[in-house]
Motif scaffolding. Structure first.
Motif, PDB file in Angstrom:
ATOM      1  N   GLN A 133       0.816  -1.213   0.000  1.00 21.38           N
ATOM      2  CA  GLN A 133       0.000   0.000   0.000  1.00 21.38           C
ATOM      3  C   GLN A 133       0.850   1.263   0.000  1.00 21.38           C
ATOM      4  O   GLN A 133       0.490   2.268  -0.633  1.00 21.38           O
ATOM      5  CB  GLN A 133      -0.965  -0.014   1.187  1.00 21.38           C
ATOM      6  N   TYR A 178       2.086   1.743  -3.468  1.00 20.54           N
ATOM      7  CA  TYR A 178       1.026   2.317  -4.296  1.00 20.54           C
ATOM      8  C   TYR A 178       0.939   3.828  -4.087  1.00 20.54           C
ATOM      9  O   TYR A 178       0.887   4.607  -5.048  1.00 20.54           O
ATOM     10  CB  TYR A 178      -0.314   1.664  -3.950  1.00 20.54           C
ATOM     11  N   LEU A 179       0.928   4.280  -2.829  1.00 21.06           N
ATOM     12  CA  LEU A 179       0.820   5.707  -2.547  1.00 21.06           C
ATOM     13  C   LEU A 179       2.034   6.482  -3.047  1.00 21.06           C
ATOM     14  O   LEU A 179       1.911   7.622  -3.502  1.00 21.06           O
ATOM     15  CB  LEU A 179       0.632   5.930  -1.043  1.00 21.06           C
ATOM     16  N   ALA A 201      -3.544  10.278  -4.730  1.00 17.86           N
ATOM     17  CA  ALA A 201      -4.275   9.530  -3.691  1.00 17.86           C
ATOM     18  C   ALA A 201      -3.889  10.038  -2.305  1.00 17.86           C
ATOM     19  O   ALA A 201      -2.709  10.116  -1.976  1.00 17.86           O
ATOM     20  CB  ALA A 201      -3.976   8.037  -3.811  1.00 17.86           C
ATOM     21  N   SER A 217      -5.058   4.867   0.633  1.00 21.34           N
ATOM     22  CA  SER A 217      -5.431   3.692  -0.140  1.00 21.34           C
ATOM     23  C   SER A 217      -6.031   2.651   0.788  1.00 21.34           C
ATOM     24  O   SER A 217      -5.695   2.595   1.971  1.00 21.34           O
ATOM     25  CB  SER A 217      -4.223   3.111  -0.886  1.00 21.34           C
ATOM     26  N   TYR A 218      -6.937   1.849   0.247  1.00 15.66           N
ATOM     27  CA  TYR A 218      -7.475   0.728   1.019  1.00 15.66           C
ATOM     28  C   TYR A 218      -7.408  -0.530   0.171  1.00 15.66           C
ATOM     29  O   TYR A 218      -7.344  -0.468  -1.058  1.00 15.66           O
ATOM     30  CB  TYR A 218      -8.890   1.024   1.520  1.00 15.66           C
ATOM     31  N   CYS A 219      -7.370  -1.671   0.865  1.00 16.98           N
ATOM     32  CA  CYS A 219      -7.149  -2.945   0.180  1.00 16.98           C
ATOM     33  C   CYS A 219      -8.348  -3.867   0.367  1.00 16.98           C
ATOM     34  O   CYS A 219      -9.272  -3.587   1.131  1.00 16.98           O
ATOM     35  CB  CYS A 219      -5.882  -3.616   0.711  1.00 16.98           C
ATOM     36  N   SER A 273     -12.969   3.600  -6.295  1.00 10.80           N
ATOM     37  CA  SER A 273     -11.868   4.546  -6.158  1.00 10.80           C
ATOM     38  C   SER A 273     -12.291   5.937  -6.609  1.00 10.80           C
ATOM     39  O   SER A 273     -13.229   6.098  -7.410  1.00 10.80           O
ATOM     40  CB  SER A 273     -10.665   4.107  -7.001  1.00 10.80           C
ATOM     41  N   LEU A 329      -9.644   8.709  -2.085  1.00 10.35           N
ATOM     42  CA  LEU A 329      -9.380   7.356  -1.607  1.00 10.35           C
ATOM     43  C   LEU A 329      -9.365   6.406  -2.802  1.00 10.35           C
ATOM     44  O   LEU A 329     -10.273   6.446  -3.641  1.00 10.35           O
ATOM     45  CB  LEU A 329     -10.471   6.943  -0.614  1.00 10.35           C
ATOM     46  N   TYR A 330      -8.326   5.529  -2.844  1.00 10.84           N
ATOM     47  CA  TYR A 330      -8.189   4.626  -3.971  1.00 10.84           C
ATOM     48  C   TYR A 330      -8.029   3.190  -3.485  1.00 10.84           C
ATOM     49  O   TYR A 330      -7.355   2.925  -2.487  1.00 10.84           O
ATOM     50  CB  TYR A 330      -6.995   5.033  -4.843  1.00 10.84           C
ATOM     51  N   PHE A 331      -8.650   2.284  -4.244  1.00 11.98           N
ATOM     52  CA  PHE A 331      -8.690   0.866  -3.890  1.00 11.98           C
ATOM     53  C   PHE A 331      -7.544   0.113  -4.547  1.00 11.98           C
ATOM     54  O   PHE A 331      -7.289   0.232  -5.746  1.00 11.98           O
ATOM     55  CB  PHE A 331     -10.018   0.262  -4.338  1.00 11.98           C
ATOM     56  N   LEU A 332      -6.831  -0.663  -3.742  1.00  8.60           N
ATOM     57  CA  LEU A 332      -5.795  -1.575  -4.213  1.00  8.60           C
ATOM     58  C   LEU A 332      -6.358  -2.989  -4.117  1.00  8.60           C
ATOM     59  O   LEU A 332      -6.669  -3.453  -3.013  1.00  8.60           O
ATOM     60  CB  LEU A 332      -4.541  -1.427  -3.362  1.00  8.60           C
TER      61      LEU A 332
END
Length: 212
Positions: free
Chosen positions: A101, A104-105, A111, A114-116, A138, A193-196
């Motif tokens: 995560q 990713y950021l 972003a 991030s959330y998984c 996202s 907020l973005y989804f991983l």
């Protein structure tokens, strides 16, 4: 390597907390501080944590019982990291959670957090992992879909440190669904907020919450 702070709020949950702490300490991302916020526990939690305290592997904040929102806010303010992750005391991080995560950021300046994806498990059956049927979103799609159904567990999220100064903290007057209130407020004022789609945390399903 930037420091990541894992904030673990705990209230009378000594049964679970060691596995949560061990999962935070066992990350493949090595620049981590683990901050346990004891929200006035009465179940000798500090005795359970003593081996970690003696080794200096965690930071421990003991305070009067004020509820989950207050405990999370206290952890945010005490955190030293460039990134902040919440870990509920009955949940478990998988080893690569922070590494993936944060990577990713680092590559997604647009972003704010991030959330998984999570596994779920029932209390007493930690090896029987479930995948609940949720859709994840996202960016601009998060808020309108969150108004229909809640799908963001706190233990799935990694935030940039300045997130809370920019968008706000948890409302300490709210004791139920405080995370729903938090996300609706911060998304409304522009948080991104973005989804991983990696599955990186195990979420415990319990009859009642442990922080009252």
């Amino acid at each position: 390597m930037k420091l990541a702070s894992v904030v673990i709020p705990v209230y009378n949950d000594k049964k679970f907390v060691r596995e949560a702490v061990d999962s935070a300490l066992g990350q493949t991302y090595k620049s981590v501080e683990v901050l346990v916020v004891d929200d006035g526990s009465t179940d000798d939690l500090e005795e359970v944590l003593k081996p970690y305290l003696q080794r200096g592997t965690i930071r421990y904040v003991r305070r009067d019982h004020r509820g989950l929102s207050s405990a999370r806010n206290a952890g945010i303010k005490a955190a030293r990291g460039d990134y902040i992750a919440f870990l509920d005391a009955d949940d478990v991080f998988l080893p690569e959670k922070l590494e993936r995560q944060i990577r990713y950021l680092e590559n997604a300046p647009y972003a704010d957090a991030s959330y998984c994806a999570p596994y779920h498990f029932h209390d007493g059956a930690p090896h029987n992992l479930l995948r609940l049927k949720y859709d994840y979103y996202s960016g601009d799609d998060v808020l309108p879909n969150l108004l229909k159904r809640f799908f963001i567990a706190p233990s799935t999220v990694v935030f940039r440190k300045d997130f809370f100064e920019r968008f706000g903290y948890f409302n300490e007057e709210i004791q139920i669904a405080e995370d729903v209130d938090f996300w609706l407020r911060v998304l409304h004022v522009g948080a991104r907020l973005y989804f991983l789609p990696d599955t990186l945390v195990k979420i415990c399903l319990r009859q009642e919450g442990n922080l009252q």
